[in-house]
Design a protein around this motif. Structure first.
Motif, PDB file in Angstrom:
ATOM      1  N   LEU A   1       0.836  -1.202   0.000  1.00  0.00           N
ATOM      2  CA  LEU A   1       0.000   0.000   0.000  1.00  0.00           C
ATOM      3  C   LEU A   1       0.873   1.256   0.000  1.00  0.00           C
ATOM      4  O   LEU A   1       0.582   2.229  -0.678  1.00  0.00           O
TER       5      LEU A   1
ATOM      6  N   THR B   1      -8.051   8.837 -10.200  1.00  0.00           N
ATOM      7  CA  THR B   1      -7.127   8.351  -9.166  1.00  0.00           C
ATOM      8  C   THR B   1      -5.815   7.845  -9.742  1.00  0.00           C
ATOM      9  O   THR B   1      -4.785   7.925  -9.082  1.00  0.00           O
TER      10      THR B   1
ATOM     11  N   GLN C   1      -3.013   7.478  -6.741  1.00  0.00           N
ATOM     12  CA  GLN C   1      -2.169   6.362  -7.172  1.00  0.00           C
ATOM     13  C   GLN C   1      -1.347   6.722  -8.410  1.00  0.00           C
ATOM     14  O   GLN C   1      -0.761   5.844  -9.052  1.00  0.00           O
TER      15      GLN C   1
ATOM     16  N   LYS D   1      -4.824   3.467   5.230  1.00  0.00           N
ATOM     17  CA  LYS D   1      -4.719   3.012   3.846  1.00  0.00           C
ATOM     18  C   LYS D   1      -5.435   1.691   3.665  1.00  0.00           C
ATOM     19  O   LYS D   1      -5.997   1.409   2.617  1.00  0.00           O
ATOM     20  N   ALA D   2      -5.379   0.847   4.697  1.00  0.00           N
ATOM     21  CA  ALA D   2      -6.009  -0.468   4.575  1.00  0.00           C
ATOM     22  C   ALA D   2      -7.522  -0.384   4.753  1.00  0.00           C
ATOM     23  O   ALA D   2      -8.257  -1.224   4.255  1.00  0.00           O
TER      24      ALA D   2
ATOM     25  N   PRO E   1     -11.194   2.211   0.587  1.00  0.00           N
ATOM     26  CA  PRO E   1     -10.962   1.585  -0.718  1.00  0.00           C
ATOM     27  C   PRO E   1      -9.758   2.231  -1.413  1.00  0.00           C
ATOM     28  O   PRO E   1      -9.414   3.384  -1.130  1.00  0.00           O
ATOM     29  N   LEU E   2      -9.117   1.478  -2.322  1.00  0.00           N
ATOM     30  CA  LEU E   2      -7.917   1.981  -2.996  1.00  0.00           C
ATOM     31  C   LEU E   2      -8.183   3.289  -3.737  1.00  0.00           C
ATOM     32  O   LEU E   2      -7.297   4.095  -3.932  1.00  0.00           O
ATOM     33  N   GLN E   3      -9.444   3.497  -4.127  1.00  0.00           N
ATOM     34  CA  GLN E   3      -9.758   4.679  -4.935  1.00  0.00           C
ATOM     35  C   GLN E   3      -9.941   5.950  -4.097  1.00  0.00           C
ATOM     36  O   GLN E   3     -10.112   7.024  -4.651  1.00  0.00           O
ATOM     37  N   ALA E   4      -9.908   5.813  -2.770  1.00  0.00           N
ATOM     38  CA  ALA E   4     -10.161   6.984  -1.920  1.00  0.00           C
ATOM     39  C   ALA E   4      -9.100   8.064  -2.151  1.00  0.00           C
ATOM     40  O   ALA E   4      -7.967   7.768  -2.491  1.00  0.00           O
TER      41      ALA E   4
END
Lengths: 515, 305
Positions: free
Chosen positions: A401, A431, A439, B35-36, B39-42
């Motif tokens: 992560l 994103t 990301q 982070k966990a 959601p990854l898109q946050a």
């Protein structure tokens, strides 16, 4: 003698202890499913037993972001708009109509004659209360990121509400298709029961929740819509996939979520549908070997996606179409196709890029997504085969992560999976591609502008054209290796009928038993 | 004796305090739970907001003093994931695991003692070798695999028991048998070897010379003398199971116990809940050790506290 007696006493005590404890733990009601494989065939089945991966922590549908809970609450609660299971477009739900008043205001017309499970009518006040409750910072909803553009809501006529957004929000109707409607009166009066005794307007109402054992629901007599075919639902919680399969084969359950591709041959009745996750590999375009366009194109031509889908997923995955997302998502472009597998072309491009065999790091993790490690290894082998000098590095989830979100730590290549809560390709561009995205490891100011413009464009046709242009541009100058789109696999009992949905909702009201 | 118990309990408090600080530091070093959780898109702004809500943007020493202050009052706060008091979540799962582990130990003892004693009775005979090998196999089998085999045979094929779930004896049998395999192996081995040793001891020879029957030598004299060794091994197995070692078996059988809870907590990075779990585990292990030590004195009068 003394010793013997002591041992006997000890044994008896332990035995009684366990019996007493198991008596305490056990619920009064015996679970109904017959363990014997074949239930009496003459009887009409009126209960479907569904095995989820885990027990919901609460049945307050506005609080957590939890798939196990949704599997239950999607049948108990309803939303102002609902996703169409085939097209993924929002359609009328508890609102009969939605229209845009101006760039920051939407108006919804509330359906008449809708009743909550406790007999109260569903009103415009309930709708406004539900919207305000979920965005209230004090409530700390874990779903709040889905509704971050909503500023306020108010009742403007007995059956009309208006919702204010922060700037124009093309996703607003889809947001409404994710926002569960709760009863103002019930929630305010029963703060202690909201978590365990949900009151919604949906086709099923929860009648019992035996912690650790099951959740039971039954068809709601006062439902405004079509009556469901199956009268009762029982949800059980079985974390381990192979146990769900065993329970399905033993006839203890009728429906199992999240089956593995390997199980398909053992499942009495398999259903599959393309799910929301796309596996992909991110290029670091800020530094290192992947800055060069030819290198990035070469990597895309070097991957045999069909082989990955067939060999690793036994067909329960499909090659990604040169972009990230699936058909049905807004902004998905039919103008780009899957990159063909062409090793010679990849080698040629590598030569053109002047690649000198420098080590290229591929960061990945194991165990988060189905066969993530295996996919990474296969991809690395294919890249090596085409002439890349790839070194895999598997990280723990936390470290992974960290490299995903920290630009300075980004490796040349990073494996990830991309979901999409609103079935809208714009989220992915925001994103991953836009230089300000969380990301993102690239900078393309010209495309940043196009992404921002597309986000704000109110006309859907124009917006689609803008995403087509972006898709074509990035097909020739890729920011990623889109790999595979995974399919959801469901295991069903032989006599259960159900069609999986594009939005992965488990809709009990769309199930029926063959007679 | 009372003085000894009080001393030990005080020591327990020190151990639990130390363990809690250690766990606090480790969990806060392994990574950013925010982070966990999202959601990854946050977006970055959403992550910062959540970190603030959870108090993770404060300096770590400030978080630590706050945590220790609350721990003294047995307040572990609210679980991030479930929004319910952490201690109540943990305590609600303990009885479920006790049922399972208790049943498995009853089964283990019923199997292990006869096995060990019979094997020791005729050392190096064929029967001894078969039983010793069987106990070794029991120790070596991965419980995950045993579980799947039992489910396939007894639940899917024969339909005698349920594949998974919780509530009745028919739910309990398969997971309890699976869990019993390893401690049964351990206990059978320790019974076999300590018993063989006792049977060669001076007092056993004397007893036989006095004309005491072999079975009486075994059960009346030797058995009590091997109990300290059995307690050591059995107590360790019991403590490990209660501390979450039973997790794999609980997960396979969908048994809603403490082990499954720990697995879930770790994957969700729910720090407060993890702290409460470790606190309870530390208490349980210290108590089991204390009980085992007190039982030593019962079986071996030479030991006094």
């Amino acid at each position: 003698m003394m010793m013997k007696r002591f041992l006997t006493v000890l044994l008896v005590c332990m035995l009684m202890f366990t019996l007493v404890l198991s008596g305490c733990g056990a619920r009064k009601e015996e679970p109904k499913p017959a363990p014997a494989p074949a239930p009496a065939p003459a009887k009409v089945r009126d209960t479907v037993i569904i095995a989820l991966q885990g027990e919901p922590t609460t049945l307050d549908p506005q609080f957590p972001d939890d798939g196990n809970m949704r599997a239950v609450t999607d049948n108990v609660f309803e939303r102002l708009l609902e996703f169409d299971g085939k097209t993924l477009q929002p359609k009328p739900g508890l609102a009969t109509d939605i229209k845009k008043i101006n760039d920051t205001t939407w108006e919804l017309t509330i359906r008449d004659g809708v009743k909550f499970h406790n007999g109260d009518s569903f009103t415009a006040e309930d709708a406004v209360f539900s919207i305000k409750r979920i965005i209230d910072p004090a409530y700390k909803s874990q779903q709040v990121s889905y509704f971050s553009t909503i500023k306020d809501a108010k009742v403007v006529a007995p059956n009309k509400i208006q919702v204010a957004t922060d700037g124009f929000d093309a996703l607003f109707p889809k947001r409404m298709a994710r926002l569960d409607m709760v009863s103002k009166k019930y929630v305010e009066a029963n703060k202690d029961k909201v978590n365990t005794q949900p009151v919604g307007t949906g086709p099923y109402k929860v009648i019992a929740w035996n912690r650790g054992v099951d959740i039971q629901a039954t068809a709601f007599d006062g439902y405004w819509g079509k009556k469901p075919a199956i009268k009762n639902v029982k949800y059980r919680f079985i974390q381990e996939g192979s146990t769900r399969l065993a329970a399905l084969k033993a006839g203890e359950i009728d429906f199992a979520v999240n089956m593995l591709p390997e199980y398909m041959k053992d499942i009495p009745n398999v259903k599959m549908e393309t799910g929301a996750e796309t596996y992909w590999i991110r290029f670091n375009q800020l530094r290192g070997p992947m800055v060069k366009k030819e290198m990035r194109l070469a990597a895309n031509y070097a991957i045999d996606r069909k082989a990955l889908a067939e060999a690793l997923f036994l067909g329960a995955a499909s090659p990604a179409q040169g972009q990230m997302g699936k058909e049905g998502y807004f902004g998905y472009s039919s103008k780009v196709k899957t990159y063909p597998y062409d090793k010679e072309k990849a080698k040629e491009l590598l030569k053109k890029a002047g690649y000198n065999g420098e080590v290229i790091e591929l960061v990945s993790e194991r165990g988060r997504w189905l066969k993530d490690g295996e996919v990474t290894e296969a991809v690395a082998a294919m890249l090596t085969d085409a002439g890349f000098n790839v070194k895999i590095k598997f990280l723990s989830w936390q470290e992974w992560l960290d490299t995903l979100f920290t630009q300075a730590k980004a490796p040349a290549l990073q494996f990830s999976s991309n979901g999409n809560g609103f079935f809208d390709i714009g989220l992915m561009y925001n994103t991953i591609v836009h230089s300000k995205g969380s990301q993102s490891v690239m900078k393309n100011p010209e495309m940043d502008k196009k992404i921002e413009a597309a986000r704000k464009e109110p006309d859907p046709a124009k917006r689609q054209a803008m995403y087509d242009e972006l898709a074509l541009y990035f097909y020739d100058d890729p920011f990623a290796i889109p790999l595979l789109t995974l399919k959801d696999i469901y295991g069903l009992a032989k006599d259960l009928e159900w069609t999986p949905r594009q939005d992965s909702m488990i809709t009990v009201y769309e199930m029926s038993f063959k007679s | 004796m009372l003085k000894y118990v009080i001393q030990r309990l005080l020591f327990t408090v020190v151990v639990i305090f130390g363990v809690s600080i250690l766990v606090f530091v480790i969990t806060h070093l392994i990574g950013d739970p925010v982070k966990a959780m999202l959601p990854l898109q946050a977006t970055d702004a959403q992550r910062a907001q959540l970190a603030h809500q959870l108090g993770l943007d404060k300096p770590i020493w400030e978080q630590l003093t706050e945590f220790l202050g609350n721990m003294i009052r047995l307040d572990f706060g609210v679980s991030w994931w479930q929004q319910v008091s952490c201690l109540s979540i943990v305590l609600s799962k303990i009885p479920t695991t006790l049922v399972l582990v208790g049943a498995s130990f009853v089964i283990a003892i019923i199997i292990a003692f006869p096995m060990g004693i019979i094997a020791a009775y005729k050392p190096d005979s064929l029967l001894d070798r078969i039983l010793t090998t069987a106990s070794l196999i029991g120790i070596c089998l991965p419980s995950f695999w045993v579980a799947l085999m039992l489910v396939l045979f007894f639940a899917v094929k024969l339909g005698w028991f349920y594949t998974s779930g919780y509530g009745t004896i028919r739910h309990l049998v398969l997971p309890a048998v699976t869990l019993a395999v390893v401690p049964a192996g351990h206990i059978a081995q320790i019974v076999r070897f300590s018993m063989a040793e006792q049977l060669n001891a001076q007092y056993a020879v004397t007893a036989r010379a006095k004309g005491v029957k072999e079975s009486a030598v075994l059960l009346k004299h030797a058995l009590k003398n091997i109990m300290t060794a059995v307690l050591t091994i059995g107590g360790m197995d019991l403590a490990m199971y209660l501390a979450g070692e039973a997790a794999a078996v609980e997960v396979v059988f969908g048994w809603p116990g403490f082990g499954s809870l720990v697995v879930d907590t770790i994957s969700r990075q729910d720090f407060p809940l993890l702290q409460a779990e470790i606190f309870v585990v530390a208490v349980i292990i210290c108590l089991i050790n204390l009980i085992v030590d007190l039982l030593y004195a019962y079986f071996d009068p030479r030991i006094t506290y």
